[in-house]
Design a protein around this motif. Structure first.
Motif, PDB file in Angstrom:
ATOM      1  N   ILE A 171       0.842  -1.193   0.000  1.00 26.96           N
ATOM      2  CA  ILE A 171       0.000   0.000   0.000  1.00 26.96           C
ATOM      3  C   ILE A 171       0.875   1.241   0.000  1.00 26.96           C
ATOM      4  O   ILE A 171       1.785   1.368   0.821  1.00 26.96           O
ATOM      5  N   VAL A 172       0.608   2.119  -0.940  1.00 28.92           N
ATOM      6  CA  VAL A 172       1.295   3.418  -0.928  1.00 28.92           C
ATOM      7  C   VAL A 172       0.200   4.454  -0.776  1.00 28.92           C
ATOM      8  O   VAL A 172      -0.728   4.495  -1.576  1.00 28.92           O
ATOM      9  N   ASN A 173       0.284   5.235   0.246  1.00 26.05           N
ATOM     10  CA  ASN A 173      -0.787   6.208   0.447  1.00 26.05           C
ATOM     11  C   ASN A 173      -0.288   7.634   0.423  1.00 26.05           C
ATOM     12  O   ASN A 173       0.895   7.887   0.169  1.00 26.05           O
ATOM     13  N   GLN A 174      -1.206   8.526   0.694  1.00 22.33           N
ATOM     14  CA  GLN A 174      -0.922   9.947   0.556  1.00 22.33           C
ATOM     15  C   GLN A 174       0.220  10.418   1.446  1.00 22.33           C
ATOM     16  O   GLN A 174       1.048  11.211   1.046  1.00 22.33           O
ATOM     17  N   GLU A 175       0.243   9.940   2.647  1.00 23.53           N
ATOM     18  CA  GLU A 175       1.280  10.367   3.588  1.00 23.53           C
ATOM     19  C   GLU A 175       2.005   9.143   4.131  1.00 23.53           C
ATOM     20  O   GLU A 175       1.752   8.707   5.254  1.00 23.53           O
ATOM     21  N   PRO A 176       2.885   8.574   3.326  1.00 21.65           N
ATOM     22  CA  PRO A 176       3.558   7.369   3.821  1.00 21.65           C
ATOM     23  C   PRO A 176       4.416   7.695   5.034  1.00 21.65           C
ATOM     24  O   PRO A 176       5.008   8.774   5.106  1.00 21.65           O
ATOM     25  N   VAL A 177       4.424   6.795   5.962  1.00 19.78           N
ATOM     26  CA  VAL A 177       5.209   7.013   7.179  1.00 19.78           C
ATOM     27  C   VAL A 177       6.532   6.266   7.047  1.00 19.78           C
ATOM     28  O   VAL A 177       6.555   5.088   6.725  1.00 19.78           O
ATOM     29  N   LEU A 178       7.606   7.003   7.268  1.00 20.02           N
ATOM     30  CA  LEU A 178       8.913   6.343   7.301  1.00 20.02           C
ATOM     31  C   LEU A 178       9.313   6.201   8.767  1.00 20.02           C
ATOM     32  O   LEU A 178       8.872   6.968   9.615  1.00 20.02           O
ATOM     33  N   PHE A 179      10.166   5.245   9.025  1.00 15.20           N
ATOM     34  CA  PHE A 179      10.637   5.056  10.397  1.00 15.20           C
ATOM     35  C   PHE A 179      11.864   5.936  10.643  1.00 15.20           C
ATOM     36  O   PHE A 179      12.584   6.283   9.701  1.00 15.20           O
ATOM     37  N   ALA A 180      12.085   6.258  11.907  1.00 16.06           N
ATOM     38  CA  ALA A 180      13.209   7.140  12.245  1.00 16.06           C
ATOM     39  C   ALA A 180      14.520   6.367  12.160  1.00 16.06           C
ATOM     40  O   ALA A 180      15.179   6.100  13.165  1.00 16.06           O
ATOM     41  N   MET A 181      14.844   5.967  10.951  1.00 19.80           N
ATOM     42  CA  MET A 181      16.131   5.303  10.722  1.00 19.80           C
ATOM     43  C   MET A 181      16.670   5.794   9.381  1.00 19.80           C
ATOM     44  O   MET A 181      16.124   6.748   8.813  1.00 19.80           O
ATOM     45  N   SER A 182      17.708   5.163   8.857  1.00 18.33           N
ATOM     46  CA  SER A 182      18.309   5.690   7.626  1.00 18.33           C
ATOM     47  C   SER A 182      17.419   5.386   6.423  1.00 18.33           C
ATOM     48  O   SER A 182      16.529   4.525   6.480  1.00 18.33           O
ATOM     49  N   ILE A 183      17.691   6.095   5.316  1.00 17.36           N
ATOM     50  CA  ILE A 183      16.899   5.871   4.105  1.00 17.36           C
ATOM     51  C   ILE A 183      17.049   4.414   3.657  1.00 17.36           C
ATOM     52  O   ILE A 183      16.079   3.753   3.303  1.00 17.36           O
ATOM     53  N   GLY A 184      18.301   3.929   3.683  1.00 20.03           N
ATOM     54  CA  GLY A 184      18.554   2.551   3.263  1.00 20.03           C
ATOM     55  C   GLY A 184      17.746   1.569   4.096  1.00 20.03           C
ATOM     56  O   GLY A 184      17.111   0.659   3.564  1.00 20.03           O
ATOM     57  N   GLU A 185      17.735   1.792   5.395  1.00 22.07           N
ATOM     58  CA  GLU A 185      16.989   0.877   6.273  1.00 22.07           C
ATOM     59  C   GLU A 185      15.491   0.958   6.001  1.00 22.07           C
ATOM     60  O   GLU A 185      14.779  -0.043   6.057  1.00 22.07           O
ATOM     61  N   ASN A 186      15.020   2.184   5.702  1.00 18.96           N
ATOM     62  CA  ASN A 186      13.596   2.334   5.402  1.00 18.96           C
ATOM     63  C   ASN A 186      13.213   1.570   4.144  1.00 18.96           C
ATOM     64  O   ASN A 186      12.153   0.954   4.078  1.00 18.96           O
ATOM     65  N   ILE A 187      14.089   1.619   3.145  1.00 18.41           N
ATOM     66  CA  ILE A 187      13.781   0.883   1.907  1.00 18.41           C
ATOM     67  C   ILE A 187      13.824  -0.620   2.193  1.00 18.41           C
ATOM     68  O   ILE A 187      12.954  -1.373   1.779  1.00 18.41           O
ATOM     69  N   ALA A 188      14.838  -1.025   2.952  1.00 20.12           N
ATOM     70  CA  ALA A 188      14.978  -2.458   3.258  1.00 20.12           C
ATOM     71  C   ALA A 188      13.800  -2.984   4.071  1.00 20.12           C
ATOM     72  O   ALA A 188      13.536  -4.182   4.087  1.00 20.12           O
ATOM     73  N   TYR A 189      13.075  -2.079   4.713  1.00 19.56           N
ATOM     74  CA  TYR A 189      11.908  -2.500   5.508  1.00 19.56           C
ATOM     75  C   TYR A 189      10.859  -3.169   4.629  1.00 19.56           C
ATOM     76  O   TYR A 189       9.999  -3.909   5.097  1.00 19.56           O
ATOM     77  N   GLY A 190      10.953  -2.918   3.318  1.00 19.58           N
ATOM     78  CA  GLY A 190      10.038  -3.573   2.377  1.00 19.58           C
ATOM     79  C   GLY A 190      10.157  -5.087   2.420  1.00 19.58           C
ATOM     80  O   GLY A 190       9.222  -5.800   2.056  1.00 19.58           O
ATOM     81  N   ALA A 191      11.304  -5.575   2.828  1.00 19.86           N
ATOM     82  CA  ALA A 191      11.483  -7.030   2.903  1.00 19.86           C
ATOM     83  C   ALA A 191      12.036  -7.394   4.274  1.00 19.86           C
ATOM     84  O   ALA A 191      13.185  -7.801   4.415  1.00 19.86           O
ATOM     85  N   PRO A 192      11.210  -7.211   5.313  1.00 17.99           N
ATOM     86  CA  PRO A 192      11.728  -7.438   6.668  1.00 17.99           C
ATOM     87  C   PRO A 192      11.978  -8.908   6.971  1.00 17.99           C
ATOM     88  O   PRO A 192      12.528  -9.239   8.008  1.00 17.99           O
ATOM     89  N   PHE A 193      11.554  -9.778   6.071  1.00 26.11           N
ATOM     90  CA  PHE A 193      11.687 -11.206   6.367  1.00 26.11           C
ATOM     91  C   PHE A 193      13.025 -11.774   5.909  1.00 26.11           C
ATOM     92  O   PHE A 193      13.284 -12.946   6.081  1.00 26.11           O
ATOM     93  N   ARG A 194      13.836 -10.947   5.239  1.00 25.83           N
ATOM     94  CA  ARG A 194      15.100 -11.505   4.740  1.00 25.83           C
ATOM     95  C   ARG A 194      16.179 -10.427   4.749  1.00 25.83           C
ATOM     96  O   ARG A 194      15.891  -9.244   4.948  1.00 25.83           O
ATOM     97  N   GLU A 195      17.409 -10.869   4.518  1.00 28.68           N
ATOM     98  CA  GLU A 195      18.529  -9.937   4.397  1.00 28.68           C
ATOM     99  C   GLU A 195      18.401  -9.221   3.056  1.00 28.68           C
ATOM    100  O   GLU A 195      18.104  -9.856   2.037  1.00 28.68           O
ATOM    101  N   VAL A 196      18.611  -7.923   3.058  1.00 28.07           N
ATOM    102  CA  VAL A 196      18.518  -7.185   1.798  1.00 28.07           C
ATOM    103  C   VAL A 196      19.895  -6.614   1.481  1.00 28.07           C
ATOM    104  O   VAL A 196      20.532  -5.991   2.336  1.00 28.07           O
ATOM    105  N   SER A 197      20.369  -6.832   0.250  1.00 28.19           N
ATOM    106  CA  SER A 197      21.706  -6.335  -0.095  1.00 28.19           C
ATOM    107  C   SER A 197      21.631  -4.864  -0.492  1.00 28.19           C
ATOM    108  O   SER A 197      20.561  -4.358  -0.864  1.00 28.19           O
ATOM    109  N   THR A 198      22.775  -4.185  -0.420  1.00 23.38           N
ATOM    110  CA  THR A 198      22.829  -2.773  -0.804  1.00 23.38           C
ATOM    111  C   THR A 198      22.417  -2.612  -2.262  1.00 23.38           C
ATOM    112  O   THR A 198      21.725  -1.659  -2.628  1.00 23.38           O
ATOM    113  N   ASP A 199      22.834  -3.550  -3.077  1.00 26.07           N
ATOM    114  CA  ASP A 199      22.485  -3.498  -4.500  1.00 26.07           C
ATOM    115  C   ASP A 199      20.983  -3.447  -4.706  1.00 26.07           C
ATOM    116  O   ASP A 199      20.469  -2.664  -5.500  1.00 26.07           O
TER     117      ASP A 199
END
Ligand SMILES: Nc1ncnc2c1ncn2[C@@H]1O[C@H](COP(=O)(O)OP(=O)(O)OP(=O)(O)O)[C@@H](O)[C@H]1O
Length: 764
Positions: free
Chosen positions: A600-628
């Motif tokens: 779900i992408v909504n009007q005011e998406p909430v990001l967590f108070a962590m780094s941008i990279g970590e916020n993107i990686a939150y999309g796959a919290p069930f596995r390790e996400v590589s920088t690539d």
């Protein structure tokens, strides 16, 4: 009617490059509930005003046995079970699933109602012979999350430390209680009554003085170690239990209220040991009181009753003090809470305060609250002083009585002078120990109140069983090793989802697999929010979201669009009707699995108070996400360039809820997160409506990529952005008014055509 933007391209939609002329749209004035599970907080904070009334005690449980999701044919043969879970709740996930497994051995299908069955009333299994239903018995009593049994069990797990605590307590108390005896002997040796070399006495005293602090250290460190472990477990369980509540629980309780369960209330329980391990508190004072009374009666049965009167008086005074000061203490605590609230509100809304020149108002409010705090503090001071002086008066009266009676006995040769000295020493020991004991009892009362608050708040909710089971399986997969080590983890050995369970339940990718090819359908969906059961928001919605196509949902404000999104996200379940995926009721799927299948992408998406990279990686919290992977997702979301331009690139912290990024940047990071999640079902809830035309262009390009091949539902007030959808569904007052393509609906000259006309006129 606020937004007016330049011409936008409808290449928003996959495969469509038409330019549209309708560019002006509504600005949604309602707070749209955000739906991604990571954004709950935002949504909750907007809905905390809504209160529950008469929440029904019975509802259909929706957990499933994962096995049933394996294949369509298997699902089709599954048995249906109604669970009247009502107010009964599992004590822990582990127990919950164990309970499920035990009670439903014959069940090989999800706990769902048949199509059309009312889901908030009791379904009669007998009358429905075509479906195989079983009634799950409702547990008659509501179990408290924190109870004596749980605490005793957790404490007993530390048997070794407990033994050490016991021994150090006994030795420490023995040392303490032997001190007055040595004082008496010292005095006797000094005046020559006792024939004992002074050095031998001093040596014994030295040993006692050395051992007492050693025992204290051992006692305190072990007590705290045991209790910290208990507290860790309690914190974990309270957090987990809140986390798995149904969404309506969060509608009912303020975030602050829930936070205080984990901070203030659990700290009150923690303090019961942390504040009471000192010498004059808790177990130490209890053992000293018992020991002193016994010694006093042994030393002098005649004088001991005097000391008993003293003891009772002190206990009474301290108890009266505690009772009378309770309201003052409460008022003092309340003043502090008000100060904290005001400070929090002022600083979190500092821009609003500044824009209204509200500093003066905030300052004067702060001043009056500080004044109230000062006044209640002064009152407490008076009461403390009274308590201190009365305690002293009692001690001095007792000492006077002792001097008079004891002195007479010494003079008469009935009592050795050394014993008299010891007696005086025990008077003080008893006084302080007694005072400490009463204080400990007061702390205990505070801790009981905290336990009661936690149990009451959590007891009013209903565990989302489907979510609980999915989470348990997730965690047992992810943390198999660490959980294996910890026998007192949230999943006990007996109840943990084992690999055998997993084999039985089927692979976890099933829902996503099904969602990539199956249509999503809302079939005669009715819904009323649990907080307003009498107001039906959806009244028989039928929509089919064809796999891999785009469906747009339009309609006037309050018509129920966001509610449909919430049902699709399974934050709530339909009160009647069902939602299906590939023909199967979605209630068959664990919510954690479902969450993986829906982005779900909504009007005011909430990001967590962590780094941008970590916020993107939150999309796959069930596995390790590589920088690539993170960089690729950011590139596809048109976010890479702006991220690179930031001083710390992907390591840049985004601030609380992403406040250090612009709206468009936040949106693109959220899209990158959704890209990484790679869910087959996509919901865009006014995803571009708050952006300017440049950001909108960037975000729409990113959304074009995100939508490719996914089953997409788009909500948009700005009709220009939905023209190219494969189908447009028009909602009105909780019903579907029209369905068709843009051209179909225009030619019908119905509600949609009117809406388009209205927007065109308002733009012109
Ligand atoms: N959490 C809630 N509890 C109770 N009622 C709610 C809740 N959320 C929404 N409603 C009610 O449900 C109805 C439909 O609201 P919904 O948000 O689905 O409308 P919408 O079509 O998305 O509106 P908008 O376009 O303005 O966002 C409204 O009457 C609203 O008051």
């Amino acid at each position: 009617m606020a937004n007016s933007n330049a011409v936008v391209s409808s290449s928003f939609w996959r495969g469509c490059t038409d330019t549209v002329d309708l560019v002006t749209g509504w600005t949604s004035t309602s707070a749209r509930p955000c739906c991604q599970f990571s954004s709950d907080r935002q949504y909750l904070s907007k809905t905390t005003r809504l209160k529950f009334r008469n929440l029904p005690r019975c509802g259909f449980s929706e957990s499933r046995r994962r096995k049933d999701a394996r294949t369509k044919s298997e699902i089709g043969t599954g048995r249906h079970v109604i669970s009247l879970s009502g107010g009964s709740m599992p004590r822990r996930f582990g127990e919950f699933s164990q309970q499920r497994r035990k009670s439903n051995l014959l069940i090989n299908a999800a706990y769902i109602s048949p199509p059309g069955a009312p889901t908030d009333s009791m379904y009669d299994p007998v009358s429905d012979s075509s479906e195989h239903f079983e009634l799950e018995k409702e547990s008659p009593k509501r179990e408290s999350l924190i109870n004596a049994g749980l605490i005793v069990r957790l404490v007993l797990e530390e048997k070794r430390s407990l033994a050490i605590v016991f021994l150090s307590l006994v030795f420490g108390t023995t040392c303490t209680l032997s001190m007055p005896i040595f004082s008496g002997r010292f005095f006797e040796t000094l005046i020559g009554v006792r024939k004992q070399p002074m050095y031998s006495l001093l040596l014994k005293l030295f040993v006692v003085y050395l051992m007492e602090p050693v025992c204290t250290v051992v006692f305190v460190t072990n007590m705290i170690r045991i209790w910290e472990k208990v507290m860790k477990e309690l914190r974990f369980q309270v957090f987990q239990r809140v986390l798995i509540q149904k969404v309506e629980f969060f509608d009912e309780h303020k975030v602050g209220e829930l936070t205080s369960l984990l901070s203030t209330d659990l700290n009150a329980i923690k303090d019961i040991v942390n504040e009471n391990v000192a010498r004059d508190r808790g177990f130490r004072s209890f053992s000293e009181v018992c020991g002193t009374v016994v010694i006093l009666f042994v030393l002098s049965p005649e004088l001991a009753p005097v000391m008993s009167v003293l003891m009772i008086s002190i206990a009474g005074i301290v108890a009266i003090y505690k009772r009378t000061t309770m309201p003052v203490f409460k008022a003092h605590g309340l003043s502090m809470a008000r100060i904290s609230d005001l400070v929090g509100e002022t600083f979190s809304a500092i821009r609003t305060v500044r824009s209204f020149g509200g500093e003066r108002r905030q300052t004067s409010m702060f001043q009056s609250q500080v004044l109230a705090y000062q006044e209640s503090g002064n009152k407490l001071g008076w009461l403390k002083a009274a308590n201190e002086s009365w305690t002293r008066v009692v001690v001095y009266v007792a000492l006077m009585a002792l001097y008079i009676l004891g002195g007479a006995k010494v003079n008469a040769g009935e009592l050795p002078v050394g014993r008299m000295v010891s007696f005086i020493g025990y008077t003080f020991t008893l006084t302080f120990a007694m005072q400490g004991l009463v204080n400990t009892l007061a702390d205990l009362r505070g801790a009981f109140a905290a336990v009661d608050r936690i149990n009451t708040i959590i007891g009013t909710g209903k565990v989302d069983e489907s979510l609980a089971l999915g989470l348990e399986l997730d965690m047992s997969e992810d943390h198999a090793k660490s959980v294996e080590k910890s026998s007192n983890g949230i999943f006990s050995n007996t109840s943990r989802a084992t690999s055998t369970d997993e084999d039985k339940l089927g692979p976890r990718t099933t829902v996503c697999d099904l969602a990539w090819s199956g249509d999503v359908a809302l079939e005669d969906v009715h819904f009323a929010y649990p907080s307003r059961l009498d107001a039906e928001v959806l009244k028989g919605i039928n929509i089919i979201l064809k796999s891999g196509t785009v469906t747009a949902l339009v309609g006037s404000s309050g018509s129920g669009k966001s509610t449909i999104v919430q049902l699709l996200a399974r934050f709530y379940e339909p009160t009647k009707g069902r939602i299906t995926l590939g023909g199967e009721d979605v209630r068959k799927f664990d919510k954690t699995d479902w969450a993986r299948a829906v982005s779900i992408v909504n009007q005011e998406p909430v990001l967590f108070a962590m780094s941008i990279g970590e916020n993107i990686a939150y999309g796959a919290p069930f596995r390790e996400v590589s920088t690539d992977e993170i960089v690729k997702a950011a590139e596809a979301a048109n976010a890479h360039d702006f991220i690179q331009s930031l001083p710390e690139g992907y390591n840049t912290m985004v601030g609380e809820r992403g406040s250090l990024l612009s709206g468009g940047q936040r949106q693109r990071v959220a899209i990158a997160r959704a890209l990484l999640k790679d869910a087959p079902i996509l919901i865009l809830d006014e995803a571009t409506s708050s952006l300017d035309s440049v950001s909108e262009r960037l975000v729409q390009d990113a959304l074009d990529i995100l939508m490719k091949g996914r089953t997409t539902l788009v909500i948009a007030h700005r009709l220009s952005t939905v023209q190219a959808a494969h189908q447009i569904v028009v909602c009105g007052e909780g019903r579907i008014l029209e369905t068709g393509t843009h051209l179909d609906l225009l030619s019908k000259k119905g509600t949609y055509a009117n809406l388009v006309q209205t927007q065109r006129v308002s733009f012109e």
